[in-house]
Design an enzyme around this catalytic site. Structure first.
Site, PDB file in Angstrom:
ATOM      1  N   LYS A 252     -79.467  38.366  87.259  1.00  0.00           N
ATOM      2  CA  LYS A 252     -78.419  38.729  88.193  1.00  0.00           C
ATOM      3  C   LYS A 252     -77.382  37.616  88.297  1.00  0.00           C
ATOM      4  CE  LYS A 252     -81.540  41.402  91.186  1.00  0.00           C
ATOM      5  NZ  LYS A 252     -80.902  42.715  91.117  1.00  0.00           N
ATOM      6  N   ARG A 326     -88.972  50.243  89.250  1.00  0.00           N
ATOM      7  CA  ARG A 326     -89.505  51.544  88.829  1.00  0.00           C
ATOM      8  C   ARG A 326     -90.705  51.385  87.911  1.00  0.00           C
ATOM      9  NH1 ARG A 326     -83.682  52.800  86.547  1.00  0.00           N
ATOM     10  NH2 ARG A 326     -83.337  51.447  88.351  1.00  0.00           N
TER      11      ARG A 326
END
Length: 474
Positions: A252, A326
């Site tokens: 990030k 996920r």
């Protein structure tokens, strides 16, 4: 005390203030142009002939405003106006006295508004040390006390969730997180903790891949509250517990990365809910499961283009290592539905920034394969004022995650990011009624409210407690 737009005092308020009470309030209201509108307040310092340092009058508005009153919000608003002081609250107004449930909701709001996370501050203001103690004067104190005990357990669950989200990642790493969850055994919750070796033996290749770049080993924690009939299948609550998300190899940007300590907000909601249910001895069977990992860019970290095999046997091509939540949820969902045969599964996750773009920071996204479950969650969210909005799950979203090299890829691209993430999870639930709550916008750094001034909101505990109370308790 409370007044409508007519500024009339209740009998109890008149009794506390004495004969001159109405005149005192009327004169101060005229001076301050206080009209008794909803969520307005009038503060009268050193009121004459009243044994109090300060009199706070809370406006409730018109009869129409009072008919749709949210007692939890009222409790938070009132606590905000009183501050950290001992106070008596006359909990009725002209022509109306709250029910025991109303009083409990008021106390819940007041407790949540008084929350602060300052354990790492070495210098504190004097008012931070004060102990607020609100004495609620109500028509039926015995019934109110009973209801308030339930509300206290819910408040404790929300506070627990907030504390977990607010903790720094050097303190709340996977092993420590699992240890804290194990304290729920004191309330009668059964807690099972699986370590890395056990997860390898089971074949949780997706969850393990996310964790392999961290010096901290992952944990899978399963909580079981058995308050219902032994033969009744449980409701399963599953939470994403990424205690820090650097993004891994797909790292990030630096700006805002500190917020990624809150990427375990879904798991915190599950832990807080189990605490609330156990505290009030909920008559339902509920399982909570959280996958706890740290996503770091170590030399051993999983890479874009890696293909990993999940517990279900399905293979996943990694496109972006920052789409890690996920993968964690995929293995936990499969394990829970295969092992415990739940009547329904609900997962909560700070899964995508896309849901914030779509819905902002006041409402969570709901994706589901079951209309009835969706309706129940939506109704519980309205009742608890933790609102959700149902989002679509269409075949095109599922097609978007097909991979050239594996059964699926872990991201469907930029467009519809929250929906393709939900479609990914849907491949791991089979035909079990399932709902996915993307809470990225509401779990941390959400809009401040009358009951929350904390960075970590503890969002989801009140919704899930209400869901269980209204639909799954016998």
């Amino acid at each position: 005390m409370f007044v409508g737009d007519d500024l009339a005092l209740s009998g109890a308020a008149s009794e506390v203030l004495g004969r001159q009470g109405a005149e005192l309030v009327a004169r101060a209201a005229s001076s301050e142009r206080f009209k008794g509108k909803a969520q307005s307040a009038l503060s009268i310092p050193a009121p004459a002939n009243v044994e109090a340092d300060r009199l706070v009058v809370i406006g409730l508005g018109s009869e129409k405003d009072r008919a749709k009153l949210d007692w939890t919000t009222l409790g938070g608003f009132t606590a905000g106006k009183i501050g950290l002081r001992k106070a008596r609250v006359v909990l009725d107004w002209q022509g109306f006295a709250g029910t025991a449930r109303d009083v409990a909701d008021f106390s819940l709001g007041a407790r949540l508004r008084s929350y602060s996370f300052d354990r790492y501050k070495t210098k504190k203001k004097d008012e931070d040390e004060a102990n607020a103690a609100l004495t609620l004067l109500t028509a039926d104190p015995t019934a109110a006390e009973t209801a308030a005990k339930d509300a206290a357990g819910v408040a404790e669950g929300v506070v627990l969730a907030r504390n977990l989200v607010n903790e720094p990642p050097n303190v709340l790493y996977p092993e420590e997180y699992a240890r804290r969850v194990s304290e729920l055994t004191k309330l009668g919750v059964e807690v099972e903790i699986l370590d890395l070796a056990q997860m390898k033996q089971l074949g949780m290749g997706a969850l393990i891949a996310v964790a392999q770049g961290s010096a901290r080993e992952p944990r899978l924690v399963i909580m079981r509250w058995n308050g219902g009939e032994p033969t009744d299948p449980p409701l399963a609550l599953i939470g994403k517990g990424v205690v820090f998300d650097s993004g891994g190899i797909s790292i990030k940007s630096a700006g805002g990365m500190e917020d990624m300590k809150g990427d375990m907000g879904g798991s915190a909601a599950v832990v807080g809910t189990l605490h609330a249910l156990a505290s009030r001895k909920a008559k339902a069977n509920v399982i909570g499961a959280i996958g706890i990992v740290e996503n770091m860019p170590d030399g051993n970290a999983y890479r874009p283009s890696d293909i990993v095999t999940s517990l279900s046997g399905q293979t996943i091509e990694v496109i972006n290592t920052d789409a890690e939540g996920r993968l964690v949820l995929a293995d936990v969902l499969w394990h829970i539905q295969a092992t415990y045969k739940p009547k329904a599964m609900i997962d909560l996750a700070t899964l995508t920034g896309a849901i914030i773009v779509a819905l902002g920071q006041d409402i969570a996204g709901l994706f589901s394969n079951d209309d009835d479950l969706s309706a129940k969650i939506t109704a519980a969210g309205e009742a608890a004022n933790e609102k959700v909005w149902r989002m679509p799950l269409i075949p095109a979203f599922d097609k978007a995650i097909d991979s050239k090299f594996a059964d699926m890829k872990n991201t469907g691209g930029r467009h519809g990011g929250a929906a393709t993430a939900a479609a990914f999870l849907k491949r791991y639930v089979n035909d079990v009624p399932w709902a996915h709550l993307d809470i990225a916008g509401v779990a941390m750094s959400s809009s401040p409210s009358e009951i929350n001034r904390s960075w970590g909101a503890g969002w989801g505990v009140r919704l899930l407690d209400r869901l269980v109370r209204d639909n799954y308790e016998r």
